[in-house]
Design a protein around this motif. Structure first.
Motif, short mmCIF file in Angstrom:
data_model
loop_
_atom_site.label_atom_id
_atom_site.label_comp_id
_atom_site.label_asym_id
_atom_site.label_seq_id
_atom_site.Cartn_x
_atom_site.Cartn_y
_atom_site.Cartn_z
N PHE A 1 0.84 -1.19 0.00
CA PHE A 1 0.00 0.00 0.00
C PHE A 1 0.88 1.24 0.00
CE2 PHE A 1 -2.26 -3.33 2.34
CZ PHE A 1 -3.39 -3.44 1.55
N GLY A 2 0.38 2.32 -0.57
CA GLY A 2 1.19 3.52 -0.63
C GLY A 2 0.39 4.79 -0.80
N ALA A 3 1.05 5.89 -0.51
CA ALA A 3 0.47 7.21 -0.70
C ALA A 3 1.57 8.17 -1.13
CB ALA A 3 -0.20 7.71 0.58
N MET A 4 1.20 9.14 -1.94
CA MET A 4 2.15 10.14 -2.43
C MET A 4 1.50 11.50 -2.45
SD MET A 4 2.88 12.20 -5.29
CE MET A 4 2.11 11.44 -6.72
N GLY A 5 2.25 12.51 -2.06
CA GLY A 5 1.82 13.90 -2.17
C GLY A 5 2.91 14.71 -2.85
N ARG A 6 2.51 15.59 -3.75
CA ARG A 6 3.48 16.36 -4.52
C ARG A 6 2.96 17.78 -4.71
NH1 ARG A 6 7.17 15.16 -9.26
NH2 ARG A 6 7.08 16.96 -10.66
N GLY A 7 3.83 18.73 -4.53
CA GLY A 7 3.48 20.12 -4.76
C GLY A 7 4.56 20.81 -5.58
N SER A 8 4.15 21.69 -6.46
CA SER A 8 5.13 22.42 -7.27
C SER A 8 4.72 23.87 -7.41
CB SER A 8 5.29 21.77 -8.65
OG SER A 8 4.08 21.86 -9.39
#
Length: 448
Positions: free
Chosen positions: A245-252
């Motif tokens: 299981f996984g989660a990702m957050g990204r901001g630019s």
């Protein structure tokens, strides 16, 4: 994809959230990549811009999609089904491998016939996207028939557009494949190890002004079949079965046109069915990685990410040495002219392994792909890669080098031929793990 590879997952508290998200996903059309205008322009391809078609050079060594890179005038028209376009095809290849078991000694060579039917169902909606792909590959060995096997996969991918600034994406997939004889975890059975499973991911992307925010949840179930040995015993691979299981957050933030500051955080959970593997270790773990860097998007010339940070994987077994350290994830797509694309990737990640005494495998890999449109109906492709596998706690390090050259020639939109030569070499500080392997094959395919 390597069967043990995971890029993003979830810690234990997030596991239930991941399962709920995957169940709710059925209510959303989904997608693997979010290039809206190109999808509308050419439903045969997930991305019609050349510079976007090689995001992961390390996954392009087999050449399975080379024929789809040929100029549009040599692409099949497909079968219209309302708002969808059906694109069926079948390919037959004849290959030669001078070391089918990937051994340092006692090498065996063989001819291999592969029959590969495939279909793609591409949507042609004004907004949103929904694509379905199914593929099977039957491998038939001329002499060593115990290695005959059938690989198969199917996937559903799509996108739901809430507005020009906000979209939801995701995918579902199921697969059956057989572990490569050259895999670090190959158990050297009488036949290759069957691996199978299913998974999905769902995410969203929102843009406001110069800011872009992305998030994703993913999950997968991975299973491994038992294999017989030449001595009549059976190797039990059930201790490799697991959930991921996984989660990702990204901001630019766009600093100025074409350049953005990027921050990305990923967490994971890898939960094994067995509390102890065949050597008595508990291989379940949780991990995270955080990276920052620059995102580049200069029209159709250069696109890429250059991220660096820190990663750590914590194993539940206290006897294991927890892998940690530098995290890298960079991809560069450069189009020096409209006929050529150059793709370079570099990544450092923690992958799973069953090597005795090793907790995980720190995989550091670099690859280069160059594709050139010699003529509208002739595509030349060259790939080269080098990667290091460091088995933490096992005092073992492998280096693997791979180089391949391919050509595809479309006789007409419905018929193509191709050829490939390749060489792979592995070195290791562990005896009898290194090997060299050469391959060559010819392909012919028909499509509509």
């Amino acid at each position: 994809m390597r069967s043990g590879s995971v890029r993003a997952s979830v810690t234990k508290p997030l596991t239930a959230v991941s399962l709920i998200a995957l169940a709710a996903f059925w209510a959303l059309p989904v997608q693997a990549q979010s290039i809206k205008s190109q999808d509308k322009a050419d439903p045969r391809r997930a991305n019609s811009a050349k510079i976007l078609q090689e995001q992961n050079p390390q996954e392009k060594t087999d050449g399975k999609d080379d024929e789809k890179q040929i100029d549009d005038s040599y692409q099949p028209k497909g079968i219209e089904l309302g708002s969808f376009l059906l694109l069926p095809q079948v390919e037959v290849s004849e290959g030669y491998n001078n070391n089918i078991y990937a051994r340092a000694k006692d090498k065996k060579s063989d001819f291999i016939t592969r029959i590969t039917p495939e279909f793609q169902l591409r949507s042609r909606f004004t907004n949103h996207m929904l694509n379905v792909t199914a593929r099977a590959e039957q491998s038939l060995f001329a002499t060593y028939k115990d290695d005959n096997h059938l690989d198969a996969s199917t996937s559903v991918a799509g996108r739901y557009d809430f507005s020009r600034e906000w979209e939801a994406t995701g995918s579902l997939d199921a697969y059956q494949t057989y572990e490569d004889r050259g895999s670090p975890d190959a158990v050297n059975g009488k036949s290759p190890t069957r691996t199978y499973g299913f998974g999905g991911r769902t995410g969203t992307k929102y843009q406001v002004g110069r800011y872009t925010f992305q998030s994703e949840l993913n999950g997968a179930r991975r299973l491994f079949g038992d294999v017989d040995t030449s001595t009549g015993t059976t190797i039990d691979n059930s201790d490799r079965n697991r959930n991921e299981f996984g989660a990702m957050g990204r901001g630019s933030y766009e600093l100025f046109p074409g350049y953005a500051a990027v921050t990305q955080v990923e967490v994971n959970r890898r939960q094994y069915d067995s509390s102890r593997d065949r050597a008595g270790f508990n291989r379940s773990s949780s991990g995270w990685r955080a990276e920052t860097g620059i995102g580049v998007d200069i029209t159709q010339l250069v696109r890429g990410d250059f991220l660096v940070g820190y990663m750590k994987q914590d194993y539940e077994d206290s006897r294991f040495k927890d892998p940690s350290g530098l995290a890298l994830k960079s991809v560069l797509n450069w189009t020096p002219n409209r006929m050529t694309v150059v793709a370079l990737s570099l990544e450092r990640s923690v992958q799973e392994t069953i090597t005795t005494n090793a907790s995980g495998m720190i995989h550091t890999g670099a690859s280069l792909l160059i594709r050139h449109e010699m003529q509208r109906n002739i595509i030349l492709t060259g790939t080269a890669s080098a990667f290091q596998d460091d088995f933490k706690g096992a005092n073992q390090t492998n280096w693997t080098y791979d180089a391949r050259a391919r050509a595809v020639y479309a006789l007409q939109p419905e018929l193509y031929v191709g050829g490939e030569v390749g060489f792979r070499r592995r070195t290791s500080d562990k005896p009898d793990v290194g090997f060299s392997q050469g391959v060559a094959l010819l392909r012919i395919g028909a499509r509509m």
